[in-house]
Design a protein around this motif. Structure first.
Motif, PDB file in Angstrom:
ATOM      1  N   TRP A 159       0.869  -1.169   0.000  1.00 37.49           N
ATOM      2  CA  TRP A 159       0.000   0.000   0.000  1.00 37.49           C
ATOM      3  C   TRP A 159       0.912   1.227   0.000  1.00 37.49           C
ATOM      4  CZ3 TRP A 159      -4.790   0.154   3.731  1.00 37.49           C
ATOM      5  CH2 TRP A 159      -5.732  -0.803   3.313  1.00 37.49           C
ATOM      6  N   LEU A 160       0.736   2.105  -0.989  1.00 34.89           N
ATOM      7  CA  LEU A 160       1.455   3.370  -1.052  1.00 34.89           C
ATOM      8  C   LEU A 160       0.446   4.503  -0.907  1.00 34.89           C
ATOM      9  CD1 LEU A 160       3.990   2.764  -3.969  1.00 34.89           C
ATOM     10  CD2 LEU A 160       4.501   2.957  -1.530  1.00 34.89           C
ATOM     11  N   SER A 161       0.567   5.257   0.172  1.00 32.61           N
ATOM     12  CA  SER A 161      -0.397   6.322   0.446  1.00 32.61           C
ATOM     13  C   SER A 161       0.205   7.685   0.143  1.00 32.61           C
ATOM     14  CB  SER A 161      -0.830   6.264   1.915  1.00 32.61           C
ATOM     15  OG  SER A 161       0.202   6.779   2.742  1.00 32.61           O
ATOM     16  N   GLN A 162      -0.641   8.712   0.193  1.00 34.69           N
ATOM     17  CA  GLN A 162      -0.196  10.102   0.049  1.00 34.69           C
ATOM     18  C   GLN A 162       0.133  10.724   1.402  1.00 34.69           C
ATOM     19  OE1 GLN A 162       0.264  12.079  -2.633  1.00 34.69           O
ATOM     20  NE2 GLN A 162      -0.266  10.548  -4.169  1.00 34.69           N
ATOM     21  N   THR A 163       0.137   9.904   2.448  1.00 37.32           N
ATOM     22  CA  THR A 163       0.374  10.417   3.797  1.00 37.32           C
ATOM     23  C   THR A 163       1.865  10.471   4.096  1.00 37.32           C
ATOM     24  OG1 THR A 163       0.280   8.205   4.780  1.00 37.32           O
ATOM     25  CG2 THR A 163      -1.793   9.406   4.567  1.00 37.32           C
ATOM     26  N   GLY A 164       2.180  10.858   5.338  1.00 35.28           N
ATOM     27  CA  GLY A 164       3.550  10.846   5.817  1.00 35.28           C
ATOM     28  C   GLY A 164       3.833   9.583   6.609  1.00 35.28           C
ATOM     29  N   HIS A 165       4.407   9.759   7.805  1.00 39.18           N
ATOM     30  CA  HIS A 165       4.817   8.637   8.657  1.00 39.18           C
ATOM     31  C   HIS A 165       3.617   8.208   9.504  1.00 39.18           C
ATOM     32  CE1 HIS A 165       8.049   6.161  10.119  1.00 39.18           C
ATOM     33  NE2 HIS A 165       7.903   6.565  11.371  1.00 39.18           N
ATOM     34  N   VAL A 166       2.665   7.548   8.841  1.00 39.83           N
ATOM     35  CA  VAL A 166       1.360   7.302   9.446  1.00 39.83           C
ATOM     36  C   VAL A 166       0.958   5.844   9.269  1.00 39.83           C
ATOM     37  CG1 VAL A 166      -1.070   8.001   9.472  1.00 39.83           C
ATOM     38  CG2 VAL A 166       0.700   9.672   8.905  1.00 39.83           C
ATOM     39  N   ASP A 167       0.356   5.275  10.299  1.00 37.72           N
ATOM     40  CA  ASP A 167      -0.174   3.917  10.249  1.00 37.72           C
ATOM     41  C   ASP A 167      -1.497   3.921   9.475  1.00 37.72           C
ATOM     42  OD1 ASP A 167      -1.724   1.506  11.177  1.00 37.72           O
ATOM     43  OD2 ASP A 167       0.036   1.228  12.439  1.00 37.72           O
ATOM     44  N   PRO A 168      -1.742   2.938   8.596  1.00 38.22           N
ATOM     45  CA  PRO A 168      -3.005   2.927   7.841  1.00 38.22           C
ATOM     46  C   PRO A 168      -4.238   2.801   8.713  1.00 38.22           C
ATOM     47  CG  PRO A 168      -1.771   0.901   7.483  1.00 38.22           C
ATOM     48  CD  PRO A 168      -0.851   1.838   8.187  1.00 38.22           C
ATOM     49  N   PHE A 169      -4.075   2.371   9.967  1.00 40.23           N
ATOM     50  CA  PHE A 169      -5.206   2.366  10.892  1.00 40.23           C
ATOM     51  C   PHE A 169      -5.754   3.778  11.064  1.00 40.23           C
ATOM     52  CE2 PHE A 169      -7.049   2.290  15.211  1.00 40.23           C
ATOM     53  CZ  PHE A 169      -7.929   1.224  15.070  1.00 40.23           C
ATOM     54  N   ASP A 170      -4.909   4.774  10.824  1.00 38.13           N
ATOM     55  CA  ASP A 170      -5.304   6.160  11.028  1.00 38.13           C
ATOM     56  C   ASP A 170      -5.713   6.886   9.755  1.00 38.13           C
ATOM     57  OD1 ASP A 170      -4.812   6.117  13.843  1.00 38.13           O
ATOM     58  OD2 ASP A 170      -2.670   6.210  13.412  1.00 38.13           O
ATOM     59  N   PHE A 171      -5.613   6.229   8.582  1.00 38.07           N
ATOM     60  CA  PHE A 171      -6.066   6.934   7.384  1.00 38.07           C
ATOM     61  C   PHE A 171      -6.960   6.096   6.474  1.00 38.07           C
ATOM     62  CE2 PHE A 171      -1.762   5.369   6.088  1.00 38.07           C
ATOM     63  CZ  PHE A 171      -2.090   4.620   4.965  1.00 38.07           C
ATOM     64  N   ARG A 172      -7.050   4.790   6.693  1.00 35.51           N
ATOM     65  CA  ARG A 172      -7.908   3.952   5.838  1.00 35.51           C
ATOM     66  C   ARG A 172      -8.373   2.754   6.671  1.00 35.51           C
ATOM     67  NH1 ARG A 172      -6.234   0.825   0.224  1.00 35.51           N
ATOM     68  NH2 ARG A 172      -8.171   1.146  -0.900  1.00 35.51           N
ATOM     69  N   ALA A 183      -4.562  10.414  -5.311  1.00 28.99           N
ATOM     70  CA  ALA A 183      -4.960  11.725  -4.811  1.00 28.99           C
ATOM     71  C   ALA A 183      -5.619  11.479  -3.460  1.00 28.99           C
ATOM     72  CB  ALA A 183      -5.925  12.400  -5.782  1.00 28.99           C
ATOM     73  N   PRO A 184      -5.830  12.501  -2.631  1.00 24.53           N
ATOM     74  CA  PRO A 184      -6.396  12.255  -1.311  1.00 24.53           C
ATOM     75  C   PRO A 184      -7.652  11.387  -1.355  1.00 24.53           C
ATOM     76  CG  PRO A 184      -5.656  14.512  -1.464  1.00 24.53           C
ATOM     77  CD  PRO A 184      -5.497  13.925  -2.836  1.00 24.53           C
ATOM     78  N   ASP A 185      -7.575  10.224  -0.704  1.00 24.16           N
ATOM     79  CA  ASP A 185      -8.680   9.267  -0.589  1.00 24.16           C
ATOM     80  C   ASP A 185      -9.120   8.689  -1.930  1.00 24.16           C
ATOM     81  OD1 ASP A 185      -8.853   9.546   2.222  1.00 24.16           O
ATOM     82  OD2 ASP A 185     -10.033  11.380   1.979  1.00 24.16           O
ATOM     83  N   ARG A 186      -8.277   8.779  -2.945  1.00 28.09           N
ATOM     84  CA  ARG A 186      -8.594   8.170  -4.240  1.00 28.09           C
ATOM     85  C   ARG A 186      -7.537   7.107  -4.542  1.00 28.09           C
ATOM     86  NH1 ARG A 186      -7.562   9.086  -9.641  1.00 28.09           N
ATOM     87  NH2 ARG A 186      -6.422  11.031  -9.270  1.00 28.09           N
TER      88      ARG A 186
END
Length: 415
Positions: free
Chosen positions: A341-354, A388-391
């Motif tokens: 999984w490659l996100s647009q976030t920084g140093h973040v756990d996916p539990f916190d963004f998806r 893109a954010p959430d896409r």
């Protein structure tokens, strides 16, 4: 032929589960749950583990595992603290279960998760609360959760050496103990043995963000038997490239301060010599040394037997995305089963963004690689990418077919 993998369908996140009734156990317990080794259930019979075990009544215990090292030079082998929470019902019925493991230096000094959660203990030293959600989600579903204090941290002996032999051996020794190959004890200094072979299948999945995920990379790069999968989130694959960029120093350019940061108070008092050795072995000049080679897992990708589910933020300015890139390419070159999984976030756990997709996908991943369920996750596309954010898009290959390397050239007349 290695397989390619991607995410599962959306599903709501499960919360803590109350004690299951006998009738529920009888109707929902998986066929794997009735076998001595649930790694190989009948083909096609089971697709998802169910929350049929009591979290409230789970076994909570601490074990100290011998690492075979004497990092603090006190004349005895270092033992690392291993806190375990596991469902009571399988062991009572003579059944063994797999393990989800997070080995970390942060359980006492700094905490895990956005809330800075730490391990807590009762008056007798028994573990009460674990950070994050892995225990309360997976224990009811028939997994043990094991939280390991790296050497020098929290309740462990030794000294943390920031990605070196001690870090990796701290966690590898626990995988060996879960498979009956290392010695464990019921106390930090005693001789009463503690064994996992009565309740553990030996199938282990390591997970963790940042330093924790880096340890998972390092243990996988030893090729240790029993480690079936790792889930490194925002993890380092080469410590040199964490502290340097093209030879230029970053983050004070020396890992010794991190050792002091995570070591327990008593470890700080005895580990000064170790920190001095780290400083001397990793010079500010940026020269590559044997110490950096020891902390480079990319070169050992050919030893990896575990599948790898990597997660990284493309805007991660702490553990930069190149750490994932080198690791991914090396794993691909050696045919390791992998997913990303490659996100647009920084140093973040996916539990916190998806969150919903993440918990559901992680559940399927562990069910397949630790319980042996044929749920199809190993036959799905390899990459989820946030464009893109959430896409999000799904790619069967990563990098996509037809991707080519591009070299940037200066504009005409540019200096």
């Amino acid at each position: 032929m290695r397989k390619r993998i991607t995410r599962g369908a959306r599903a709501p996140y499960g919360t803590l589960v109350a004690a299951a009734t006998a009738a529920l156990l009888a109707t929902l317990v998986t066929p794997a749950g009735a076998r001595t080794d649930p790694a190989a259930p009948p083909a096609g019979s089971v697709r998802e583990s169910r929350p049929v075990h009591s979290y409230a009544d789970a076994v909570r215990e601490s074990v100290w595992v011998d690492t075979g090292l004497d990092g603090d030079g006190d004349g005895r082998a270092d033992r690392v603290a291993v806190d375990v929470v596991r469902p009571r019902e399988p062991a009572a019925a003579g059944r063994r279960i797999p393990v989800i493991m997070d080995a970390s230096p942060y359980y006492a000094c700094c905490g895990r998760g956005n809330e800075g959660q730490k391990k807590t203990y009762d008056a007798d030293g028994r573990p009460v609360q674990f950070p994050l959600y892995y225990d309360n989600y997976f224990v009811p579903r028939g997994y043990a959760f094991v939280a390991v204090d790296l050497a020098g941290t929290n309740r462990s002996d030794g000294c943390d050496d920031v990605g070196g032999r001690s870090d990796v051996r701290s966690a590898k020794a626990v995988v060996d103990w879960l498979n009956g190959r290392a010695r464990g004890y019921t106390t930090r200094t005693g001789t009463a043995p503690a064994r996992a072979t009565g309740w553990s299948t030996g199938n282990v999945g390591m997970i963790g963000k940042s330093w924790d995920g880096t340890v998972a990379n390092g243990v996988a790069a030893t090729g240790v038997e029993g480690l079936k999968t790792i889930v490194p989130i925002g993890a380092i694959s080469s410590w040199y490239d964490y502290f340097h960029s093209q030879g230029a120093p970053l983050y004070d350019a020396n890992p010794s301060w991190l050792s002091d940061y995570v070591n327990s108070p008593d470890a700080r008092a005895r580990c000064g010599a170790v920190q001095d050795r780290i400083t001397a072995a990793t010079p500010y000049s940026g020269d590559w040394t044997a110490a950096w080679s020891e902390r480079d897992h990319v070169k050992d990708a050919h030893k990896v037997k575990a599948s790898v589910f990597a997660v990284h933020g493309q805007q991660d300015l702490n553990v930069r995305a190149g750490q994932f890139g080198k690791w991914w390419d090396a794993l691909a070159a050696h045919g390791v089963e992998r997913k990303v999984w490659l996100s647009q976030t920084g140093h973040v756990d996916p539990f916190d963004f998806r969150r919903a997709d993440w918990v559901r996908t992680l559940h399927r991943w562990f069910d397949h690689y630790l319980l042996g369920y044929d749920n199809g996750i190993d036959r799905e596309p390899v990459a989820d990418v946030e464009r893109a954010p959430d896409r999000w898009t799904t790619d069967r290959h990563w990098p996509p077919r037809g991707t080519a390397t591009t070299t940037l050239r200066p504009a005409p007349g540019a200096a």
